[in-house]
Design an enzyme around this catalytic site. Structure first.
Site, PDB file in Angstrom:
ATOM      1  CG  HIS A 175       1.113   6.358  -4.091  1.00  0.00           C
ATOM      2  ND1 HIS A 175       1.002   5.119  -4.563  1.00  0.00           N
ATOM      3  CD2 HIS A 175       0.037   7.122  -4.275  1.00  0.00           C
ATOM      4  CE1 HIS A 175       1.121   5.229  -5.433  1.00  0.00           C
ATOM      5  NE2 HIS A 175      -0.367   5.696  -5.281  1.00  0.00           N
ATOM      6  CG  ASP A 238      -0.810   9.070  -7.226  1.00  0.00           C
ATOM      7  OD1 ASP A 238       0.279   9.602  -6.649  1.00  0.00           O
ATOM      8  OD2 ASP A 238      -0.015   8.061  -7.921  1.00  0.00           O
ATOM      9  CD  GLU A 239      -1.967   4.963  -8.979  1.00  0.00           C
ATOM     10  OE1 GLU A 239      -2.226   4.379 -10.085  1.00  0.00           O
ATOM     11  OE2 GLU A 239      -1.034   4.919  -8.054  1.00  0.00           O
ATOM     12  CB  ALA A 240      -6.347   9.219  -2.914  1.00  0.00           C
ATOM     13  CD  GLU A 270      -5.100  11.000 -10.682  1.00  0.00           C
ATOM     14  OE1 GLU A 270      -4.757   9.543 -10.439  1.00  0.00           O
ATOM     15  OE2 GLU A 270      -4.859  11.927 -10.911  1.00  0.00           O
TER      16      GLU A 270
END
Length: 423
Positions: A175, A238-240, A270
């Site tokens: 992000h 998150d969401e890496a 995470e």
């Protein structure tokens, strides 16, 4: 009659935010162990008085309240809401308004999501293009914006005066497109990325193998820590994209940086894939990774997306919001318990509850109010009141009485058909 506020003789067993409210025919007294308890007691007084007290103009009296004694204290120490100012930028005035709303419902944490792919929203003196270039746009390509350090401090102070702790989030390593567009050196290939105005996720990452990345993070955390009197800094996490091994090494190194600057690290759940210090905090949102945080001795903030995400639509006809975690009507937002969401994450391991509001589809403070209320009231009650005392049928009637109050406050709230609103 008069209203008397005092911490003299306050009961320490009420904790930092508990209070004793005594209403007699001649005097209203709020007694608390700490000033925060007085603040929470004042909100109860506001809600016991007629709704017209919330109007901005002078209203005729008299103002009556029932004779009563209330001894009150919260179930959880963490009761918060998150406001995403990265997808769409919101002014200091808008953030103040959001603070006023969460104060009314006795919440004590404001989590500010300050950076994402679409925008960087805080001035950083050592890396100035983060704000001036990375903050120049937002979802849809409109003009973005950022807070100067003075403006950020104004927000922090405004919250502090209401006994609300600001928790700033700089999302990393994913992000991060706004940062990658601002400085080519943060990219593994040394090429700056174009600014991004869409709503996709999971495509951007700081170059976790570059030493420059950690110099950058140290500079940002150092400046943020100086500006933030509260004990927490949220690193996202998150969401890496990338390998789990690289991700874990990154989180562990950033954890050390945050601690070196005198703060506790928080991250989305995470981060539990890394070795966590017991002081670090994981925020549950979608998986069972919070279990791994608890196994390492860390505490957890509960924000289950299917129950607590304020940007989820009320129903499929809601003009704003998203549905990837399902629709969350007012009843669904209220009828759950933080201690029964994730196996192995019991009440003893839970700091509290937080309701995140992501703003991909929200552009104005009116939009924010519409998606936040009335669900915010339910989240506040989940965080404050014992489970045994909560019942939907009783709650929806009480919530209905808040309709005139929200109207008097000028709030653009969602008038759910599930609630018997008073006129």
């Amino acid at each position: 009659g008069s209203i008397f506020l005092t911490t003299k003789g306050g009961d320490p067993t009420l904790g930092e935010e508990g209070y004793l409210l005594t209403i007699s025919p001649d005097l209203v007294t709020v007694q608390a162990h700490q000033p925060a308890g007085l603040c929470r007691g004042i909100q109860t007084i506001r809600q016991l008085l007629p709704a017209a007290i919330e109007r901005p103009s002078v209203q005729p009296g008299p103002w009556g309240m029932a004779v009563v004694t209330i001894r009150d204290h919260p179930r959880f120490v963490w009761r918060g809401a998150m406001l995403d100012v990265a997808r769409h930028f919101f002014s200091v005035t808008d953030v103040r308004r959001f603070i006023d709303l969460i104060e009314y419902y006795k919440m004590n944490r404001l989590h500010l999501h300050l950076s994402d792919d679409q925008g960087w929203r805080l001035e950083v003196h050592s890396w100035p293009r983060l704000a001036t270039y990375g903050g120049s746009t937002q979802v849809g390509g409109g003009r973005g914006g950022y807070y100067t350090q003075s403006e950020y401090s104004d927000i922090v102070t405004y919250a502090q005066r209401r006994h609300i702790t600001v928790v700033p989030e700089i999302d990393m390593p994913g992000h991060t497109n706004a940062a990658l567009a601002s400085y080519a050196v943060l990219n593994c290939d040394g090429v700056a990325r174009p600014l991004y105005t869409g709503i996709g996720v999971g495509f951007s990452s700081l170059c976790v193998s570059k030493e420059t990345t950690y110099t950058f993070i140290d500079d940002v955390i150092r400046e943020l820590a100086i500006l933030t009197p509260g004990p927490f800094i949220h690193i996202g996490g998150d969401e890496a994209p990338g390998s789990q091994a690289d991700y874990s090494r990154f989180v562990e190194r950033v954890q050390t940086i945050v601690q070196r600057h005198g703060k506790q690290m928080i991250g989305w759940e995470e981060i539990a894939q890394a070795r966590l210090h017991s002081s670090s905090i994981a925020q549950h949102w979608y998986s069972s990774l919070a279990q791994r945080a608890v196994q390492q001795g860390s505490k957890v903030i509960m924000s289950p997306a299917s129950r607590a995400y304020l940007d989820m639509k009320y129903d499929n006809a809601t003009p704003l919001g998203q549905v990837w975690a399902g629709v969350i009507d007012v009843e669904k937002a209220y009828t759950w318990d933080p201690a029964s969401q994730v196996s192995g994450v019991t009440e003893a391991s839970i700091l509290g509850i937080e309701a995140p509001l992501w703003t991909e589809t929200l552009q104005t403070i009116s939009d924010i109010e519409y998606m936040t209320l009335p669900r915010l009231a339910g989240y506040a009650e989940i965080g404050w009141s014992p489970l045994a005392g909560r019942n939907w049928d009783e709650y929806k009637t009480r919530l209905g009485s808040h309709g005139p109050r929200l109207t008097a406050m000028g709030v653009n709230f969602y008038k759910s058909a599930q609630v018997p609103w008073l006129q």
